[in-house]
Each structure stands twice: as C-alpha cells, then as structure tokens.
Design an enzyme around this catalytic site. Structure first.
Site, PDB file in Angstrom:
ATOM      1  N   ASP A   2      21.350  -7.558  10.250  1.00  0.00           N
ATOM      2  CA  ASP A   2      22.223  -6.532   9.694  1.00  0.00           C
ATOM      3  C   ASP A   2      23.535  -6.441  10.469  1.00  0.00           C
ATOM      4  OD1 ASP A   2      20.843  -5.760   7.553  1.00  0.00           O
ATOM      5  OD2 ASP A   2      20.210  -3.788   8.335  1.00  0.00           O
TER       6      ASP A   2
ATOM      7  N   GLU B 269      28.822  -0.059  14.969  1.00  0.00           N
ATOM      8  CA  GLU B 269      27.888   0.051  13.855  1.00  0.00           C
ATOM      9  C   GLU B 269      26.978   1.255  14.046  1.00  0.00           C
ATOM     10  OE1 GLU B 269      25.287  -3.309  13.801  1.00  0.00           O
ATOM     11  OE2 GLU B 269      23.929  -2.445  12.320  1.00  0.00           O
TER      12      GLU B 269
ATOM     13  N   ASP C 121      21.242  -8.204  15.477  1.00  0.00           N
ATOM     14  CA  ASP C 121      20.254  -8.602  14.470  1.00  0.00           C
ATOM     15  C   ASP C 121      20.974  -9.011  13.187  1.00  0.00           C
ATOM     16  OD1 ASP C 121      21.169  -6.263  13.444  1.00  0.00           O
ATOM     17  OD2 ASP C 121      19.265  -5.176  13.539  1.00  0.00           O
TER      18      ASP C 121
ATOM     19  N   ASP D  16      24.967  -4.555  16.291  1.00  0.00           N
ATOM     20  CA  ASP D  16      23.643  -4.956  16.779  1.00  0.00           C
ATOM     21  C   ASP D  16      23.483  -6.474  16.749  1.00  0.00           C
ATOM     22  OD1 ASP D  16      22.898  -2.361  17.145  1.00  0.00           O
ATOM     23  OD2 ASP D  16      21.828  -2.186  15.228  1.00  0.00           O
TER      24      ASP D  16
END
Ligand code: 0RA
Length: 668
Positions: free
Chosen positions: A533, A449, A531, A529
C-alpha cells in the site's frame, strides 16, 4: 563511423614516412584533447558519459545494419565491467590509406572527427548525440582491442588510452565478416565505472524497435547462474518496428475501441518519416520522438508537425461528419484536446539536424514540420474514413477532454483570483503542521501516509524547519482522471496550497504554468510505509508530481524517506537495519558469538510501528537519515514506469521503487 576516410583506401601503396608521422601526431593531439576535456565530447564523466561509450560503439554497428549489411549485434558486459560489441557487418576496412599511409582501421579508431559527418546517399544518421565517433571511446579506455573479419582474414589492433600498441596485424583466417570492439573505460576519467544493466537494456530495446529487423543481444557476464549462464540477458528484436514500440509503451493501457496502432511511413522526400500511434482510454499524452535514433526529449519541429496534423485532420473529420453535436459552435478546441490518451512514436532521419533547447534534445529544422504533418495528415484521413466506429470514439473523447479542460480552466481562474469559496479561504490546509522557519531553502515538508503516522511524525520532528502534511487514504490517480477532477481532489489541493504553488496562464501560449516563486519548501519528502500500500501511495504521489508539477522534480526538490526495515535488539542494545545484509550482521554482532536466538528481530512494515523518537532518529534526523532524491532521467522512461505502475497489476507497482524509478542516492 565516417566514410570519407574509407573512400580513400586503395590497395596498399606505402606512403612516405613523413606523412605517416604527421597523421599520427594529429591523432595523438585529438585524443589528448578528448582526455583533457572528456565532458565536451561525451557529456559528462558520470553514469551518462560512461554509458555513452557503449552507445557510440553500438551506433556504428547500427549504421552498418541500416546500410543493409548487418543483422546481428551482440553487446556483452564482461565480469571486469569492460564491454564487447560484436556485429556481423562487412568489417571496418583495414587497407592502407594512400594519403596517410596508415590503415583505415587505425584511422577510424584514433582520429577525432569533428561532428558526425554524413554520407548523403545513405542515411548514415546515428553516430550518437555528440557524434564524436569511436576514437573518443578509444581515448577514454585504458585498453581497447578491435578485431575485424573481412576478405577471408582476421585482423586485430590494440590500444591503450587511444595509442596503438602495434600496427594492424593478421591473426588468422575466417569466412565470416564483422567487427568486434572490446574496451575498458578508464577509471581515472570516469567517476562511475559500473555499467547498469537496465540502462543498457533500455537503450538497446529502443534501438531494436526503431530499427526493425536487427537482432540485438545483450549478455551480462557479471552474474552467472548454477549452470554458468548469465542471470541477465536479453534478445531484442522487432519485426513490427514502431507499431510494436507503441504497443509496448501502451501495454498497460486499454486501447480505445480496441483499435490497433496506426502506422505511417514515407521514405520519399528529404526527411524519411515513420510514425505509429494509438488512442487509449486514459487521459495523458505520451509522444516519444526521435531524430536519427536519438530521443528528442524536448520535442521540436517534427513533433510540431505531428500535432498540427492531428488537430487539423480530426477537427475536419468531426465537422464533415456532424459528430460534434449542436453545442459545438461554443466549444473552442485546444490542441491538447486532440491528444488526450494518445500514445505515439515519431522517428525521423535528418541529414544535418539542428539540436536546440536546454538539453540539446529539441529538433530545430523547419523542414521537419511539413515533412511530418504531410505524412500524418494523409494517412490519418484515410484511416478515419476506413474506421468510422473508432473514429467516432476518438471524436467523443476529444469532446469530453475539451469539456473537462474548460471546467478545469474555470477552477484555475478561481485559484488565480483567490476566490474564497475555493480551498478553505486560500489559507494553509488545516491538516498541515507547519514549521516556524520561513526560508524555503531550509524548510522541509514531509508528506506522510495516514493520520496516525502523521501524528508520530509531528511529535518526532524538529518543528523549526520540518513541516508535516498527513495524507489520508488514496490519492487520486491523475493518470486516469479527467483534468478538472485533479484540481477538485481534497488531498491534491492540500499539497498545492501547502507548497505555495501558484498557477499562471502563459499569455503567449495560453497554457497553464506553475509559478514556484512562492514555493515554501525546497525539500519535499514522501514518507510512506514499507508495504505494498505504501509503495502504491508513493507511486501515486510521484505520478502527481511527474504529471502536474514536473518542475519540482526537475529542480531536485522531491525526495523519498527511507525508514528502516528491521530493528535488531538484545537487552538495551538496538540496531536499525535497512537491508538483509545489515540485519544479518547486526544479529551476529549482538549475539557476540553466543546464541542468535536471544537476539530479537522486529520487522517494520508501517511507520506506525515506530514511536516518535525512533522515527526521528532513523528517518527524519538530517544527521542520521538517508534520503533518495527523485530525478527523472528520461521522460520517456519515466512515463513508461508510471504507466506500468498505473496499470491494474499490483506486482509491477511493487517493483517500482526498487527497480524502475531513476533515483540518485544522496545523503542529506
Ligand atoms: C565503412 C565502410 C565499410 C564498413 C564500415 C564502414 C563499417 C564500420 C563499422 C563499425 C562497426 N561495425 C562496422 N561495420 C562496418 C565497408 C566497406 C566495404 O566493405 O566495401
């Protein structure tokens, strides 16, 4: 539960001792065979086989419910991972069988019955995929106790690895009726002995929808709250059956023209058929099919009948009502055009099902084709006449899908013929940092990403066998997109070309298929990641693989990288941590009995917070990393998982990785 032996139960004439002995020896031999080759009877001795034990016992109670004598089934997962299944049916008969001199109950619990025998008058059609009966569960349990309430009494018998510990005995009186089976799987047979709540709940939910009107309770006693109540419990009950099932499957999608699911049913005929379906505003086909309550993941003749009726009736309706416009003479419809955005559940009962296919989940009985197509055609025709507004929208959607398919086909053609104007000269994508090795079995592709994390991964990797493809921004949501958009999307094109996947048209079926002969990497690792997103992007990539490159998942090529969540530090000492427990332990360790405030805890949210060396040592080095392999256990489950995620709610998406996806943890 087979009824053939039960029918022979008469009052209680004692049979000769020799018969008794003979029957017992047969039973013991049967159970021994099950213990020698358990996989032949229950599939495997891992998670699936373990859970199969529950399905086998519950199916018997479902049969009793289908016969009309039972409306409550309670499944309990006990603290020691044993299982109790209780129903309020008539209770397994306990009388002595005249031929064998053994009680019917003991025979049912100890005698192996070849295949799922059938009572042709009542549709006793469950019995599990293997139809092996509860005696297999008994053989594979260190302890099993059955308690039957009937005729005013309470009966019991206990067994160890299938061997009765005493004759059926009366232990009390009761006005109720029912059967309770408690068993503990043999840990010398099973490699896994911990039941998964979500797996059990998923199957029981499905059974409740497929068999409306039965209350199925599930209690997990392994974890209790402060009030002593189970943290996890469910009450599955469906009044509406398949209509509610379809709504449940489609809960995150918006239905087309606000339509309610159609329902069709025929209890007449040799094959009882139930179908519910609804069109939604999206582009995928989601058909779940069942034969005798068993999910036919590979489809088969019943699905074939369903599909042919849909195409035939919709096409005729559109033509008869001049809904196709002038151009239509030129458009050649394909069956799939009629099923874009269609969610449906088909459930049939077949007396002697023939299961085919790789995983024996494809119905082969030819008579199911016309049984299903007849029912579907008749009701769909009427429904369309009565719902002109919705019908128009369905036809419009079919037209749009056909146009998108034709546009996509012309893109495929270019891909196949390798025309230079498509995919920057058919070379590898410019953003790909390839590895030097060319043996696909050794090579890994990291899908990373963001360009910045991609840069770190490029520095940190072992370039001999690790390639990096950074993905920028959001990947197209293939669940919502029209077909040709998928192949026009830059990021998706990059993934296809980097992987070396080619598309081919199957000459026989005309369908487009993937050719993996030139696949360049056998490990495709999604690294995002930690998180929200990151989890969304991971989900989008997984959806892409699931919907458009499923063979990669089936072959076990897709993995998810596990970057650490914390770095715990004191002076030069560092510990990476993947869980809260790890972190607490590391803080204690580094504090060394001293003040914990001196220990520094860094929470990693993004890959970008690590330098190249850290990323390598924690997440990419084959000797130290952990990868999760993506295995789609059940297409129906997976579809539900993906569609839930693809809804507009963020929260269910976030839960995805932790809860819903079916991963096997492997250390690679
Ligand atoms: C055959 C006959 C009868 C009951 C059952 C089977 C039966 C089996 C199981 C297995 C789990 N729960 C069950 N409940 C019932 C009843 C025959 C009669 O009473 O007339």
């Amino acid at each position: 539960m087979t009824t053939d032996l039960i029918e022979e139960v008469v009052a209680a004439p004692k049979a000769s001792r020799s018969d008794y002995g003979a029957e017992n020896i047969t039973a013991l031999e049967g159970l021994e065979a099950v213990r020698m080759r358990p996989s032949m009877y229950i599939g495997d001795v891992g998670m699936r086989g373990l859970h199969h034990l529950i399905w086998e016992v519950v199916d018997n109670s479902i049969d009793e419910a289908l016969a009309g004598y039972c409306d409550q089934i309670t499944v309990t997962i006990n603290t020691d991972n044993s299982i109790t299944v209780q129903d309020n049916g008539r209770g397994i008969p306990t009388g002595i069988n005249s031929k064998s001199g053994i009680s019917a109950l003991q025979m049912a619990m100890t005698m192996l019955h070849a295949g799922g025998k059938f009572d042709k008058d009542t549709y006793k059609v469950s019995g599990g995929l293997h139809g092996v009966g509860v005696s297999c569960v008994n053989a594979l349990s260190t302890d099993l106790r059955v308690e039957v309430r009937r005729e005013g009494k309470v009966f019991e018998q206990e067994y160890k690895i299938g061997v009765p510990q005493y004759d059926v005995r009366i232990i009390g009186e009761s006005d109720d009726t029912g059967t309770q089976t408690h068993f503990k799987p043999d840990d010398s047979i099973f490699t896994e002995i911990t039941f998964k709540y979500d797996t059990v709940a998923g199957r029981l939910r499905e059974l409740a929808y497929l068999n409306k009107g039965i209350h199925i309770f599930l209690n997990d006693l392994r974890e209790l709250d402060e009030a002593g109540q189970p943290v996890r419990h469910d009450d599955f009950f469906s009044e509406g059956g398949l209509v509610e099932f379809v709504k449940y499957l489609d809960q995150t999608r918006e239905s087309l023209a606000g339509m309610e699911p159609m329902y069709m049913e025929s209890e007449k005929g040799v094959i009882p058929v139930q179908v519910a379906m609804v069109y939604n505003k999206e582009g995928s086909e989601n058909i779940s099919s069942y034969v005798n309550n068993i999910n036919t993941h590979e489809g088969g003749t019943h699905v074939q009948g369903f599909r042919s009726a849909i195409s035939r009736v919709l096409k005729k309706y559109a033509e008869d009502n001049n809904l196709l416009g002038k151009k239509v003479g030129k458009i050649e419809f394909s069956g799939e055009d009629f099923r874009k955005g269609l969610t449906g559940v088909i459930s049939v009962k077949v007396q002697e099902p023939q299961f085919e296919g790789q995983t024996k989940t494809k119905l082969g009985n030819q008579e199911a084709v016309s049984a299903v197509s007849g029912v579907v055609a008749e009701i769909l025709k009427t429904w369309l006449e009565e719902h002109p507004k919705e019908a128009k929208q369905i036809v419009d959607k079919v037209l749009l899908s056909a146009q998108a398919r034709i546009a996509a086909a012309s893109i495929y053609e270019k891909m196949i013929s390798g025309r230079k104007d498509f995919m920057s000269g058919m070379g590898l994508p410019g953003k790909l940092a390839d590895c030097s090795d060319t043996d696909p079995e050794k090579c890994e592709l990291y899908l990373v990403e963001g360009d910045s994390a991609g840069g770190t991964a490029k520095q940190g990797r072992n370039r001999a066998f690790q390639a990096i493809l950074p993905l920028r921004g959001k990947i197209l949501n293939v669940e919502k997109a029209l077909e040709h958009k998928i192949y026009e999307n830059e990021e998706i094109k990059n993934i296809w070309t980097a992987l070396g996947i080619r598309l081919e048209k199957n000459k026989e079926t005309g369908e487009t298929e993937m050719n993996l002969d030139k696949l360049r990497y056998h490990k495709i690792i999604i690294m995002t990641d930690a998180d929200v997103d990151g989890s969304h992007i991971r989900t989008l990539i997984l959806t892409l693989f699931y919907r458009n490159m499923k063979a990669l998942i089936d072959n076990g090529y897709i993995y998810i990288a596990q970057p650490p969540f914390y770095l715990v530090k004191k002076g030069k000492e560092e510990r990476y941590c993947w869980t809260e427990a790890d972190r607490e332990a590391a803080v204690k360790e580094l504090a060394g009995g001293g003040r914990e405030e001196n220990v520094h805890v860094q929470r990693y949210k993004g890959l970008g917070e690590m330098n190249a060396e850290q990323l390598w040592s924690t997440t990419m080095d084959p000797d130290r990393r952990t990868l999760k392999q993506v295995t789609v256990e059940s297409a129906a489950d997976a579809d539900h998982v993906f569609s839930t995620l693809m809804g507009d709610e963020v929260a269910p998406r976030r839960e995805f990785i932790e809860k819903n996806a079916k991963y096997a943890r492997v250390d690679v």
